[in-house]
Design an enzyme around this catalytic site. Structure first.
Site, PDB file in Angstrom:
ATOM      1  N   GLU A 106       0.815  -0.741  -0.706  1.00 27.72           N
ATOM      2  CA  GLU A 106       0.330   0.138  -0.130  1.00 27.72           C
ATOM      3  C   GLU A 106       0.548   1.337  -0.295  1.00 27.72           C
ATOM      4  O   GLU A 106       2.065   1.103   0.819  1.00 27.72           O
ATOM      5  CB  GLU A 106      -0.563   0.368   1.234  1.00 27.72           C
ATOM      6  CG  GLU A 106      -1.889   1.362   1.246  1.00 27.72           C
ATOM      7  CD  GLU A 106      -3.201   0.707   1.889  1.00 27.72           C
ATOM      8  OE1 GLU A 106      -3.528  -0.445   2.607  1.00 27.72           O
ATOM      9  OE2 GLU A 106      -3.838   1.747   2.492  1.00 27.72           O
TER      10      GLU A 106
ATOM     11  N   ASN B 110      -3.288  -1.716   7.519  1.00 30.49           N
ATOM     12  CA  ASN B 110      -4.405  -2.470   6.593  1.00 30.49           C
ATOM     13  C   ASN B 110      -4.547  -3.410   6.786  1.00 30.49           C
ATOM     14  O   ASN B 110      -3.443  -4.028   6.266  1.00 30.49           O
ATOM     15  CB  ASN B 110      -5.131  -1.570   5.937  1.00 30.49           C
ATOM     16  CG  ASN B 110      -5.283  -0.018   6.050  1.00 30.49           C
ATOM     17  OD1 ASN B 110      -5.912   0.712   6.640  1.00 30.49           O
ATOM     18  ND2 ASN B 110      -5.340   0.536   4.633  1.00 30.49           N
TER      19      ASN B 110
ATOM     20  N   GLU C 200     -10.466   3.636   9.193  1.00 33.39           N
ATOM     21  CA  GLU C 200     -10.190   3.308   7.822  1.00 33.39           C
ATOM     22  C   GLU C 200     -11.303   1.488   7.434  1.00 33.39           C
ATOM     23  O   GLU C 200     -10.238   1.225   6.522  1.00 33.39           O
ATOM     24  CB  GLU C 200      -9.470   3.369   7.113  1.00 33.39           C
ATOM     25  CG  GLU C 200      -9.496   5.416   7.212  1.00 33.39           C
ATOM     26  CD  GLU C 200      -7.951   5.656   6.193  1.00 33.39           C
ATOM     27  OE1 GLU C 200      -7.026   4.748   6.765  1.00 33.39           O
ATOM     28  OE2 GLU C 200      -7.677   6.816   5.844  1.00 33.39           O
TER      29      GLU C 200
ATOM     30  N   ARG D 278      -2.236   2.933  16.960  1.00 30.26           N
ATOM     31  CA  ARG D 278      -2.300   4.479  15.932  1.00 30.26           C
ATOM     32  C   ARG D 278      -3.113   5.673  16.431  1.00 30.26           C
ATOM     33  O   ARG D 278      -5.009   4.790  16.730  1.00 30.26           O
ATOM     34  CB  ARG D 278      -1.892   4.134  14.357  1.00 30.26           C
ATOM     35  CG  ARG D 278      -0.737   3.218  14.475  1.00 30.26           C
ATOM     36  CD  ARG D 278      -1.093   2.849  12.744  1.00 30.26           C
ATOM     37  NE  ARG D 278      -0.834   3.813  11.688  1.00 30.26           N
ATOM     38  CZ  ARG D 278      -1.163   4.203  11.131  1.00 30.26           C
ATOM     39  NH1 ARG D 278      -2.310   3.716  10.326  1.00 30.26           N
ATOM     40  NH2 ARG D 278      -0.807   5.046   9.873  1.00 30.26           N
TER      41      ARG D 278
ATOM     42  N   LYS E 295       0.696  10.825  13.506  1.00 34.19           N
ATOM     43  CA  LYS E 295       1.662  11.091  12.208  1.00 34.19           C
ATOM     44  C   LYS E 295       1.428  12.427  12.844  1.00 34.19           C
ATOM     45  O   LYS E 295       1.112  13.189  13.588  1.00 34.19           O
ATOM     46  CB  LYS E 295      -0.177  11.293  11.331  1.00 34.19           C
ATOM     47  CG  LYS E 295       0.285   9.757  10.708  1.00 34.19           C
ATOM     48  CD  LYS E 295      -0.909  10.016   9.439  1.00 34.19           C
ATOM     49  CE  LYS E 295      -1.307   8.688   8.898  1.00 34.19           C
ATOM     50  NZ  LYS E 295      -2.010   8.375   7.514  1.00 34.19           N
TER      51      LYS E 295
ATOM     52  N   ASP F  19      -2.980  14.073   7.084  1.00 32.28           N
ATOM     53  CA  ASP F  19      -2.202  12.570   6.316  1.00 32.28           C
ATOM     54  C   ASP F  19      -0.851  13.131   5.486  1.00 32.28           C
ATOM     55  O   ASP F  19      -1.562  13.088   4.299  1.00 32.28           O
ATOM     56  CB  ASP F  19      -3.511  12.185   5.287  1.00 32.28           C
ATOM     57  CG  ASP F  19      -3.004  10.455   5.318  1.00 32.28           C
ATOM     58  OD1 ASP F  19      -2.144  10.179   5.567  1.00 32.28           O
ATOM     59  OD2 ASP F  19      -3.853  10.295   4.328  1.00 32.28           O
TER      60      ASP F  19
ATOM     61  N   GLU G 128       5.065   9.469  14.084  1.00 35.57           N
ATOM     62  CA  GLU G 128       4.812   8.759  12.395  1.00 35.57           C
ATOM     63  C   GLU G 128       4.676   9.979  11.457  1.00 35.57           C
ATOM     64  O   GLU G 128       4.213  10.669  11.610  1.00 35.57           O
ATOM     65  CB  GLU G 128       3.711   7.757  12.778  1.00 35.57           C
ATOM     66  CG  GLU G 128       3.105   6.680  10.827  1.00 35.57           C
ATOM     67  CD  GLU G 128       2.479   6.265  10.607  1.00 35.57           C
ATOM     68  OE1 GLU G 128       1.624   5.838  12.558  1.00 35.57           O
ATOM     69  OE2 GLU G 128       1.524   6.048  10.075  1.00 35.57           O
TER      70      GLU G 128
ATOM     71  N   GLU H 181       4.128   9.025  -0.908  1.00 34.03           N
ATOM     72  CA  GLU H 181       2.725   9.366  -1.106  1.00 34.03           C
ATOM     73  C   GLU H 181       1.790  10.342  -1.440  1.00 34.03           C
ATOM     74  O   GLU H 181       1.288  10.773  -3.121  1.00 34.03           O
ATOM     75  CB  GLU H 181       1.465   8.566   0.115  1.00 34.03           C
ATOM     76  CG  GLU H 181       0.137   8.703  -0.078  1.00 34.03           C
ATOM     77  CD  GLU H 181      -0.382   8.252   0.810  1.00 34.03           C
ATOM     78  OE1 GLU H 181      -0.134   7.846   1.922  1.00 34.03           O
ATOM     79  OE2 GLU H 181      -2.628   7.968   0.747  1.00 34.03           O
TER      80      GLU H 181
ATOM     81  N   GLU I  81       5.977  21.416  -3.028  1.00 39.75           N
ATOM     82  CA  GLU I  81       5.281  22.553  -2.737  1.00 39.75           C
ATOM     83  C   GLU I  81       5.108  23.954  -3.131  1.00 39.75           C
ATOM     84  O   GLU I  81       3.485  23.603  -4.117  1.00 39.75           O
ATOM     85  CB  GLU I  81       5.769  22.791  -0.937  1.00 39.75           C
ATOM     86  CG  GLU I  81       4.611  23.882  -0.726  1.00 39.75           C
ATOM     87  CD  GLU I  81       5.299  24.478   0.860  1.00 39.75           C
ATOM     88  OE1 GLU I  81       6.671  24.540   0.878  1.00 39.75           O
ATOM     89  OE2 GLU I  81       4.729  24.568   1.817  1.00 39.75           O
TER      90      GLU I  81
HETATM   91  C1  GCV Z   1      -2.176   2.295   5.211  1.00 43.18           C
HETATM   92  C2  GCV Z   1      -3.583   7.376   4.284  1.00 43.18           C
HETATM   93  C3  GCV Z   1      -3.374   6.446   3.352  1.00 43.18           C
HETATM   94  C4  GCV Z   1      -3.539   4.794   4.067  1.00 43.18           C
HETATM   95  C5  GCV Z   1      -2.790   4.306   4.913  1.00 43.18           C
HETATM   96  C6  GCV Z   1      -3.470   5.526   6.175  1.00 43.18           C
HETATM   97  C7  GCV Z   1      -3.455   4.873   7.335  1.00 43.18           C
HETATM   98  O1  GCV Z   1      -5.168   7.266   4.199  1.00 43.18           O
HETATM   99  O2  GCV Z   1      -3.857   6.846   1.832  1.00 43.18           O
HETATM  100  O3  GCV Z   1      -3.272   4.195   2.302  1.00 43.18           O
HETATM  101  O4  GCV Z   1      -3.106   2.838   5.433  1.00 43.18           O
HETATM  102  O5  GCV Z   1      -3.194   6.380   5.523  1.00 43.18           O
HETATM  103  O6  GCV Z   1      -1.684   5.571   8.047  1.00 43.18           O
HETATM  104  O7  GCV Z   1      -3.244   3.807   8.075  1.00 43.18           O
END
Ligand code: GCV
Length: 706
Positions: free
Chosen positions: A188, A230, A317, A350, A387, A392, A414, A420, A538
């Site tokens: 992912e 996930n 999620e 988390r 995070k 995100d 984190e 991404e 940016e």
């Molecule tokens: C692993 C964001 C990402 C997801 C990720 C999620 C997370 O939503 O797009 O891919 O899932 O963060 O950190 O759990």
């Protein structure tokens, strides 16, 4: 005659190529150990480096000796000999208690200042001694010495003591074990091929696992969570790692990692008892569920005695969590933490939760609302993993207000190494400057000097456990990271996790020197590209903190292409203005989650930093920034400038032709060509979107159109 012609051709080719070294794939990352062509320097190194004396024996010590043997052989042309005598000049490796005192007695004061993973490197004139309290320190010291040599630093007077400042320095993989459902990817948010972990082949070990461990250990990473947080979403099978089928496979990986001081952790599904054993529920207060977890943990530790622990994404999620049973996040975390506790295992929970209807409609406010009231309720071997920002991993976000807000709860920061939202494998975006800003951010949780770095090194609140986790950018591409220059992010992450106080300059220099050698021209070009690349990205994607303007799932890569019209919820652009009002006075009240003076600084439009303006305030397009420009003109200009910066990178890189091996040169060149195309697409999309919205012309474009 034909043969002669061929030889002549090869000769001519070699002459034409001049100083171009052989082609490189990037596989060796910064552990290239190039031959040292400076005769004087190599003679200096050879004084000590033709013999290794290993004081004691263990697997980790063998890893040190092997690294020295192969590294020194490549750099100096001859493999050092392992000797049993200390009478001759040599490198001596071993823990303090094993170093013969006739050779060197480590002063007590120095020994006392070492922590469990720290080390000493000392040149006594006859020996270079690498020593530590524990073997893993010797291994880190070995990598340090090899780093200095790769950077062509003198070692004659070396006398240093190093301790990692941060206890937990972790890589988080989002790799998906088992069968991959059609709409999911093998990793992912992975942009460097598929997972290096070959579950169908394990417990068979392949060489790549050892090289992976070497790479991590060389920058001091001491733990890896090897699967995605996930674990069951839409058919994922990560939850199966807790089934008996996978235990021998985990054991095999742990045995490779162990030799390099790396602990194995896994992500687990909170509903595992139900998924694996069909229990009625997964309620954390149900004694049967508690027993299930205790037994599972015993099973793991009976095979992997130094297993690190679990990482959990719960109530987020689609991953299940304690809410279903009316329990808190702390009650959920403690269920697993209590099971792990007798074995010294850790539970990382988390804080990435959002979307609960009971919470503020502003997503940025939500993690704080859920976790802050639970301060002090988590078990002592549990950590809350947060995070860096409240949304995100955007290219620019304020630091999450949860840092500093939970003095009685162990915290982990984190960050995302995989790009991404920062260009994936198509854009160069060196994240060390961003991470440094995050680490240096003063939360004022305990007055001045309450930096994030002091929270996660545990010193501000005296945490028992704390640290940094980085979402991995590693895949099975030959160069590990997809974009060769993204290796710098992996390197920089490890170095900052070891010591958040290292300067951006030092980390960048180290990486360039080891990865590309010490040619001044190469150095200056790479420095210039890397150090401006975050700002460049940016510039053409995300003005003034206005994040998440990207696509969701359009075309191949989600979170990659511009899609401002689909993200109005985040940037709130309309005919009159743009930005998310998060003030206490008129907005979501997010700014209230900070300590003073940050709270007032962010709340007040006149003191809010420009780069976060649209994250925190809604302003008219004609609002004047501190630079004197209007918001709308800043948007236009920065997007144009961003593209120009990429064009400059291309020219700078081209000037290195002949100085870098062809393979790596062409690779980066092609990436920069691709980047230009995407940068133009972003610029055109964002600028035309805001032109339509505001109805205000771009004065720059009118005069400077390219
Ligand atoms: C692993 C964001 C990402 C997801 C990720 C999620 C997370 O939503 O797009 O891919 O899932 O963060 O950190 O759990």
């Amino acid at each position: 005659m034909k043969k002669l012609k061929t030889i002549y051709f090869i000769f001519i080719l070699t002459v034409i190529q001049g100083n171009i070294s052989h082609s490189e794939t990037g596989y060796k990352v910064w552990l290239r150990y190039q031959a040292i062509d400076d005769k004087e320097l190599s003679a200096d190194y050879l004084k000590y480096c033709s013999i290794i004396y290993q004081a004691g024996s263990s697997d980790i010590l063998s890893s040190s000796a092997n690294e020295l043997k192969s590294g020194l052989k490549e750099m100096l042309g001859a493999e050092p000999v392992i000797s049993t005598s200390t009478n001759i000049n040599s490198i001596i490796i071993g823990t303090i208690d094993k170093i013969p005192s006739s050779i060197y007695k480590i002063p007590d004061s120095q020994a006392r200042s070492l922590n469990q993973e720290g080390y000493i490197i000392k040149n006594t004139g006859k020996h270079i001694i690498i020593t530590a309290k524990n073997e893993v320190g010797v291994l880190y010291g070995t990598f340090h010495l090899l780093r200095l040599m790769q950077m062509k630093e003198p070692v004659a007077d070396i006398d240093l003591l190093e301790n990692p400042k941060v206890k937990l320095r972790l890589l988080n993989h989002w790799d998906n074990p088992g069968k991959i459902p059609e709409e999911r990817t093998n990793i992912e948010r992975g942009y460097a091929g598929i997972s290096i972990f070959k579950w169908e082949e394990l417990p068979e070990i392949n060489k790549r696992y050892i090289d992976y461990a070497r790479i991590l250990s060389s920058v001091g990473i001491n733990g890896a969570v090897i699967n995605n947080v996930n674990t069951a979403k839409k058919g994922l099978e990560g939850w199966k790692l807790l089934t008996p089928e996978y235990l021998p496979k985990l054991k095999a990986l742990a045995s490779v990692f162990r030799n390099y001081g790396i602990k194995l952790y896994i992500s687990v599904n909170f509903f595992s008892p139900v998924l694996i054993s069909g229990t009625d529920d997964a309620d954390p207060l149900n004694p049967k569920v508690q027993e299930w977890w205790r037994n599972k943990v015993v099973e793991i530790y009976s095979e992997i005695p130094d297993f690190g622990g679990f990482l959990v994404k719960a109530d987020s999620e689609g991953e299940p969590g304690p809410i279903k049973y009316g329990r808190t996040q702390a009650e959920g975390a403690n269920l697993l933490a209590n099971a792990l506790k007798p074995f010294g295992g850790l539970l990382m929970w988390r804080a990435f939760v959002y979307g609960d209807k009971e919470l503020s409609p502003d997503r940025a406010c939500q993690a704080y609302q859920v976790f802050k009231p639970l301060d002090g309720a988590f078990a002592e071997n549990a950590l809350v993993q947060i995070k860096n920002g409240p949304i995100d991993f955007q290219v620019r976000e304020p630091v999450s207000p949860l840092f500093g807000a939970m003095p009685k709860t162990n915290q982990l920061l984190e960050m995302q190494i995989t790009q991404e939202y920062t260009g994936q494998d198509k854009h160069v975006c060196y994240l060390v400057p961003e991470w440094k800003e995050i680490l240096d951010f003063d939360t004022y949780a305990k007055g001045n000097n309450s930096m994030v770095s002091r929270i996660i090194d545990g010193s501000l609140f005296g945490y028992k456990y704390s640290g940094i986790a980085g979402v991995s950018n590693i895949g099975d591409d030959q160069n590990w990271t997809g974009h060769l220059l993204a290796q710098a992010n992996l390197y920089g992450f490890g170095r900052l996790a070891w010591n958040p106080d290292l300067s951006i300059g030092q980390i960048t220099d180290e990486w360039i020197l080891q990865t590309f050698g010490n040619n001044e021209k190469i150095h200056s070009v790479l420095n210039s590209i890397l150090l401006t690349s975050w700002e460049t990205y940016e510039n053409y994607t995300s003005p003034l903190g206005c994040g998440l303007m990207c696509s969701r799932n359009d075309r191949d890569e989600s979170h990659f292409y511009p899609a401002p019209s689909k993200r109005v919820d985040y940037h709130k652009a309309d005919k009159n203005g743009v930005g998310y009002d998060r003030t206490i006075a008129t907005g979501s009240g997010y700014t209230n989650q900070y300590f003073e003076p940050v709270k007032s600084e962010y709340e007040d439009l006149s003191t809010c930093p420009d780069e976060l303006l649209l994250f925190l305030h809604h302003v008219p397009y004609t609002y004047k920034l501190k630079s004197g420009k209007t918001v709308i003109q800043h948007i236009y200009d920065s997007h144009n400038e961003g593209v120009e910066q990429v064009l400059k990178y291309q020219a700078q890189w081209q000037s290195l032709k002949g100085l870098i091996d062809d393979e790596r040169f062409e690779h980066v060149k092609n990436k920069l060509i691709q980047q230009e195309g995407y940068a133009r697409e972003w610029r055109d999309s964002i600028n035309s979107y805001f032109l339509d919205m505001s109805g205000i012309e771009d004065t720059y474009k009118l005069t400077n159109i390219k």
